[in-house]
Motif scaffolding. Structure first.
Motif, PDB file in Angstrom:
ATOM      1  N   GLU A  98      61.115  36.440  57.708  1.00 52.19           N
ATOM      2  CA  GLU A  98      61.580  35.531  58.740  1.00 52.19           C
ATOM      3  C   GLU A  98      61.406  36.639  59.829  1.00 52.19           C
ATOM      4  OE1 GLU A  98      60.901  32.398  59.604  1.00 52.19           O
ATOM      5  OE2 GLU A  98      60.091  32.328  57.356  1.00 52.19           O
ATOM      6  N   LEU A  99      62.011  37.738  59.872  1.00 53.81           N
ATOM      7  CA  LEU A  99      62.206  38.512  61.065  1.00 53.81           C
ATOM      8  C   LEU A  99      61.014  39.544  61.268  1.00 53.81           C
ATOM      9  CD1 LEU A  99      65.616  40.206  60.212  1.00 53.81           C
ATOM     10  CD2 LEU A  99      65.198  38.848  62.087  1.00 53.81           C
ATOM     11  N   ALA A 100      60.333  39.794  60.094  1.00 56.71           N
ATOM     12  CA  ALA A 100      58.872  40.416  60.311  1.00 56.71           C
ATOM     13  C   ALA A 100      57.910  39.547  61.017  1.00 56.71           C
ATOM     14  CB  ALA A 100      58.280  40.833  58.890  1.00 56.71           C
ATOM     15  N   ARG A 101      57.829  38.052  60.545  1.00 54.83           N
ATOM     16  CA  ARG A 101      57.040  37.032  61.332  1.00 54.83           C
ATOM     17  C   ARG A 101      57.321  36.869  62.705  1.00 54.83           C
ATOM     18  NH1 ARG A 101      55.825  34.395  57.374  1.00 54.83           N
ATOM     19  NH2 ARG A 101      57.750  33.521  56.649  1.00 54.83           N
ATOM     20  N   TRP A 102      58.577  36.982  62.981  1.00 55.31           N
ATOM     21  CA  TRP A 102      58.995  36.972  64.388  1.00 55.31           C
ATOM     22  C   TRP A 102      58.602  38.100  65.231  1.00 55.31           C
ATOM     23  CZ3 TRP A 102      61.951  39.920  67.504  1.00 55.31           C
ATOM     24  CH2 TRP A 102      62.599  39.517  68.841  1.00 55.31           C
ATOM     25  N   ALA A 103      58.895  39.284  64.476  1.00 51.40           N
ATOM     26  CA  ALA A 103      58.818  40.613  65.382  1.00 51.40           C
ATOM     27  C   ALA A 103      56.706  40.424  65.799  1.00 51.40           C
ATOM     28  CB  ALA A 103      58.760  41.650  64.459  1.00 51.40           C
ATOM     29  N   ALA A 104      56.254  40.076  64.771  1.00 53.93           N
ATOM     30  CA  ALA A 104      54.684  40.042  64.840  1.00 53.93           C
ATOM     31  C   ALA A 104      54.214  39.194  66.005  1.00 53.93           C
ATOM     32  CB  ALA A 104      53.938  39.524  63.573  1.00 53.93           C
ATOM     33  N   ASN A 105      54.993  38.119  66.011  1.00 57.14           N
ATOM     34  CA  ASN A 105      54.807  37.016  67.245  1.00 57.14           C
ATOM     35  C   ASN A 105      55.369  37.251  68.704  1.00 57.14           C
ATOM     36  OD1 ASN A 105      53.127  35.340  65.682  1.00 57.14           O
ATOM     37  ND2 ASN A 105      55.092  34.475  64.869  1.00 57.14           N
ATOM     38  N   HIS A 106      56.540  38.303  68.545  1.00 54.23           N
ATOM     39  CA  HIS A 106      57.161  38.417  69.818  1.00 54.23           C
ATOM     40  C   HIS A 106      57.432  39.779  70.071  1.00 54.23           C
ATOM     41  CE1 HIS A 106      57.986  33.971  69.973  1.00 54.23           C
ATOM     42  NE2 HIS A 106      58.225  34.096  68.460  1.00 54.23           N
ATOM     43  N   LEU A 107      57.018  40.904  69.429  1.00 51.42           N
ATOM     44  CA  LEU A 107      57.465  42.135  69.995  1.00 51.42           C
ATOM     45  C   LEU A 107      56.176  42.705  70.088  1.00 51.42           C
ATOM     46  CD1 LEU A 107      60.406  43.223  67.561  1.00 51.42           C
ATOM     47  CD2 LEU A 107      60.379  42.361  69.997  1.00 51.42           C
ATOM     48  N   PRO A 108      55.917  43.799  70.973  1.00 47.30           N
ATOM     49  CA  PRO A 108      54.882  44.584  71.195  1.00 47.30           C
ATOM     50  C   PRO A 108      54.526  45.500  70.070  1.00 47.30           C
ATOM     51  CG  PRO A 108      56.332  45.378  72.922  1.00 47.30           C
ATOM     52  CD  PRO A 108      56.909  43.961  71.976  1.00 47.30           C
ATOM     53  N   THR A 109      53.361  45.832  69.683  1.00 44.64           N
ATOM     54  CA  THR A 109      53.051  46.614  68.675  1.00 44.64           C
ATOM     55  C   THR A 109      53.597  47.932  68.455  1.00 44.64           C
ATOM     56  OG1 THR A 109      50.734  47.064  69.284  1.00 44.64           O
ATOM     57  CG2 THR A 109      51.217  45.234  67.835  1.00 44.64           C
TER      58      THR A 109
END
Length: 111
Positions: A98-109
């Motif tokens: 879930e944290l990885a999914r959130w990061a993919a959607n909300h954090l710059p790469t």
């Protein structure tokens, strides 16, 4: 964050404990890497770019002490050591996903 009876804000103790462990650099990444199955030290080092041998050793010791990772020694020759997730460590995987999914959607790469 929670509120006590007086309405004062306080942080959930369980959240403090989990981030004390997973908030340390590399710990979550090591657990996520071990999700693919057992791995030896050199395999983990190759899979986790940028981690030093001493840091990987320290983090594996910490995660083992916390009961999240199991260290297994196979008699040789050659002697082999591998690491795998314990049941407690594997129980973290849905949260890490879930944290990885959130990061993919909300954090710059470039983070």
């Amino acid at each position: 964050m929670a509120e006590d009876a007086a309405g004062d804000r306080s942080c959930d103790g369980a959240l403090v404990r989990v981030f004390a462990l997973l908030g340390k650099r590399w710990n979550g990444v090591i657990i996520g890497t071990l999700a693919a199955g057992p791995a030896g030290f050199a395999e983990l080092r190759r899979a986790i770019g940028g981690i030093s041998d001493s840091m990987l050793s320290d983090r594996l010791t910490e995660l083992t002490s916390a009961g999240l990772v199991l260290r297994e020694v196979r008699d040789g020759p050659p002697l082999a050591v591998s690491y795998r997730l314990s049941d407690r460590g594997a129980a973290l995987l849905p949260a890490l996903d879930e944290l990885a999914r959130w990061a993919a959607n909300h954090l710059p790469t470039d983070c």
